[in-house]
Design a protein around this motif. Structure first.
Motif, PDB file in Angstrom:
ATOM      1  N   GLN A 164     -12.424   6.758 -12.987  1.00 27.29           N
ATOM      2  CA  GLN A 164     -13.013   7.612 -14.010  1.00 27.29           C
ATOM      3  C   GLN A 164     -13.286   8.983 -13.413  1.00 27.29           C
ATOM      4  O   GLN A 164     -13.505   9.111 -12.202  1.00 27.29           O
ATOM      5  CB  GLN A 164     -14.325   7.020 -14.518  1.00 27.29           C
ATOM      6  N   VAL A 165     -13.264   9.990 -14.277  1.00 30.61           N
ATOM      7  CA  VAL A 165     -13.631  11.335 -13.846  1.00 30.61           C
ATOM      8  C   VAL A 165     -15.038  11.264 -13.251  1.00 30.61           C
ATOM      9  O   VAL A 165     -15.927  10.634 -13.821  1.00 30.61           O
ATOM     10  CB  VAL A 165     -13.574  12.327 -15.025  1.00 30.61           C
ATOM     11  N   GLY A 166     -15.214  11.871 -12.087  1.00 28.47           N
ATOM     12  CA  GLY A 166     -16.503  11.863 -11.406  1.00 28.47           C
ATOM     13  C   GLY A 166     -16.599  10.834 -10.301  1.00 28.47           C
ATOM     14  O   GLY A 166     -17.527  10.879  -9.491  1.00 28.47           O
ATOM     15  N   ASP A 167     -15.662   9.880 -10.248  1.00 28.35           N
ATOM     16  CA  ASP A 167     -15.651   8.933  -9.134  1.00 28.35           C
ATOM     17  C   ASP A 167     -15.466   9.703  -7.829  1.00 28.35           C
ATOM     18  O   ASP A 167     -14.744  10.705  -7.779  1.00 28.35           O
ATOM     19  CB  ASP A 167     -14.511   7.928  -9.275  1.00 28.35           C
ATOM     20  N   LEU A 168     -16.097   9.223  -6.777  1.00 30.06           N
ATOM     21  CA  LEU A 168     -16.004   9.860  -5.470  1.00 30.06           C
ATOM     22  C   LEU A 168     -15.321   8.898  -4.512  1.00 30.06           C
ATOM     23  O   LEU A 168     -15.812   7.782  -4.286  1.00 30.06           O
ATOM     24  CB  LEU A 168     -17.402  10.212  -4.960  1.00 30.06           C
ATOM     25  N   ILE A 169     -14.173   9.301  -3.975  1.00 29.19           N
ATOM     26  CA  ILE A 169     -13.469   8.492  -2.987  1.00 29.19           C
ATOM     27  C   ILE A 169     -14.114   8.780  -1.637  1.00 29.19           C
ATOM     28  O   ILE A 169     -14.067   9.908  -1.146  1.00 29.19           O
ATOM     29  CB  ILE A 169     -11.966   8.813  -2.977  1.00 29.19           C
ATOM     30  N   ILE A 170     -14.744   7.754  -1.052  1.00 31.92           N
ATOM     31  CA  ILE A 170     -15.480   7.953   0.197  1.00 31.92           C
ATOM     32  C   ILE A 170     -14.792   7.310   1.397  1.00 31.92           C
ATOM     33  O   ILE A 170     -15.236   7.481   2.530  1.00 31.92           O
ATOM     34  CB  ILE A 170     -16.931   7.448   0.071  1.00 31.92           C
ATOM     35  N   GLY A 171     -13.695   6.605   1.145  1.00 32.20           N
ATOM     36  CA  GLY A 171     -12.947   6.018   2.238  1.00 32.20           C
ATOM     37  C   GLY A 171     -11.604   5.515   1.773  1.00 32.20           C
ATOM     38  O   GLY A 171     -11.419   5.201   0.597  1.00 32.20           O
ATOM     39  N   VAL A 172     -10.667   5.473   2.709  1.00 35.48           N
ATOM     40  CA  VAL A 172      -9.348   4.907   2.427  1.00 35.48           C
ATOM     41  C   VAL A 172      -8.920   4.160   3.687  1.00 35.48           C
ATOM     42  O   VAL A 172      -8.884   4.726   4.774  1.00 35.48           O
ATOM     43  CB  VAL A 172      -8.331   5.981   1.970  1.00 35.48           C
ATOM     44  N   ASP A 173      -8.672   2.861   3.523  1.00 32.80           N
ATOM     45  CA  ASP A 173      -8.458   1.953   4.645  1.00 32.80           C
ATOM     46  C   ASP A 173      -9.595   2.148   5.647  1.00 32.80           C
ATOM     47  O   ASP A 173     -10.742   2.005   5.277  1.00 32.80           O
ATOM     48  CB  ASP A 173      -7.067   2.127   5.243  1.00 32.80           C
ATOM     49  N   THR A 174      -9.310   2.519   6.884  1.00 35.41           N
ATOM     50  CA  THR A 174     -10.372   2.656   7.892  1.00 35.41           C
ATOM     51  C   THR A 174     -10.863   4.090   8.041  1.00 35.41           C
ATOM     52  O   THR A 174     -11.699   4.376   8.893  1.00 35.41           O
ATOM     53  CB  THR A 174      -9.873   2.161   9.256  1.00 35.41           C
TER      54      THR A 174
ATOM     55  N   PHE B  31      -4.631  11.657   5.153  1.00 34.22           N
ATOM     56  CA  PHE B  31      -4.293  10.238   5.202  1.00 34.22           C
ATOM     57  C   PHE B  31      -3.052   9.960   4.353  1.00 34.22           C
ATOM     58  O   PHE B  31      -2.119   9.286   4.791  1.00 34.22           O
ATOM     59  CB  PHE B  31      -5.464   9.381   4.719  1.00 34.22           C
ATOM     60  N   MET B  32      -3.048  10.478   3.133  1.00 29.51           N
ATOM     61  CA  MET B  32      -1.957  10.194   2.205  1.00 29.51           C
ATOM     62  C   MET B  32      -0.620  10.740   2.685  1.00 29.51           C
ATOM     63  O   MET B  32       0.426  10.176   2.378  1.00 29.51           O
ATOM     64  CB  MET B  32      -2.291  10.746   0.814  1.00 29.51           C
ATOM     65  N   ARG B  33      -0.639  11.815   3.461  1.00 26.09           N
ATOM     66  CA  ARG B  33       0.623  12.373   3.985  1.00 26.09           C
ATOM     67  C   ARG B  33       1.357  11.376   4.895  1.00 26.09           C
ATOM     68  O   ARG B  33       2.557  11.484   5.072  1.00 26.09           O
ATOM     69  CB  ARG B  33       0.357  13.671   4.741  1.00 26.09           C
ATOM     70  N   GLY B  34       0.625  10.434   5.449  1.00 26.95           N
ATOM     71  CA  GLY B  34       1.235   9.440   6.332  1.00 26.95           C
ATOM     72  C   GLY B  34       1.598   8.147   5.632  1.00 26.95           C
ATOM     73  O   GLY B  34       1.920   7.164   6.295  1.00 26.95           O
ATOM     74  N   THR B  35       1.561   8.132   4.308  1.00 25.93           N
ATOM     75  CA  THR B  35       1.876   6.917   3.560  1.00 25.93           C
ATOM     76  C   THR B  35       3.233   7.035   2.879  1.00 25.93           C
ATOM     77  O   THR B  35       3.800   8.118   2.781  1.00 25.93           O
ATOM     78  CB  THR B  35       0.794   6.634   2.494  1.00 25.93           C
ATOM     79  N   PHE B  36       3.714   5.898   2.421  1.00 27.25           N
ATOM     80  CA  PHE B  36       5.021   5.839   1.767  1.00 27.25           C
ATOM     81  C   PHE B  36       4.926   5.003   0.496  1.00 27.25           C
ATOM     82  O   PHE B  36       4.034   4.165   0.356  1.00 27.25           O
ATOM     83  CB  PHE B  36       6.059   5.215   2.703  1.00 27.25           C
ATOM     84  N   GLU B  37       5.863   5.229  -0.398  1.00 24.51           N
ATOM     85  CA  GLU B  37       5.949   4.435  -1.610  1.00 24.51           C
ATOM     86  C   GLU B  37       5.992   2.954  -1.226  1.00 24.51           C
ATOM     87  O   GLU B  37       6.719   2.566  -0.314  1.00 24.51           O
ATOM     88  CB  GLU B  37       7.205   4.811  -2.391  1.00 24.51           C
ATOM     89  N   GLY B  38       5.174   2.157  -1.884  1.00 25.69           N
ATOM     90  CA  GLY B  38       5.126   0.724  -1.610  1.00 25.69           C
ATOM     91  C   GLY B  38       4.015   0.315  -0.654  1.00 25.69           C
ATOM     92  O   GLY B  38       3.679  -0.866  -0.568  1.00 25.69           O
TER      93      GLY B  38
END
Length: 70
Positions: free
Chosen positions: A17-27, A39-46
């Protein structure tokens, strides 16, 4: 901070939802938007990732399989 949700997007289907705050991704702790984007620049589709999201003082984990970036 989630600023908008595109109708029909994976974000919408995952319940973001609008206003959600992403405070972590994996570790990785996300303190600013650059942390998330780096972080996302090092990820791939799938790839599967776990997002830690805060909404109205509550935290939740969201597991997502990444699609193609547009």
């Amino acid at each position: 901070l989630v600023g908008s949700i595109i109708e029909g997007s994976q974000a919408e289907s995952l319940g973001f939802q609008v206003g959600d705050l992403i405070i972590g991704v994996d570790t990785v702790e996300v303190k600013e938007s650059d942390d998330f984007m780096n972080f996302m620049r090092g990820t791939f589709e799938g790839d599967e990732i776990t997002l830690r999201v805060r909404r109205e003082g509550r935290e939740r984990l969201v597991r997502a399989k990444l699609g193609r970036w547009k």
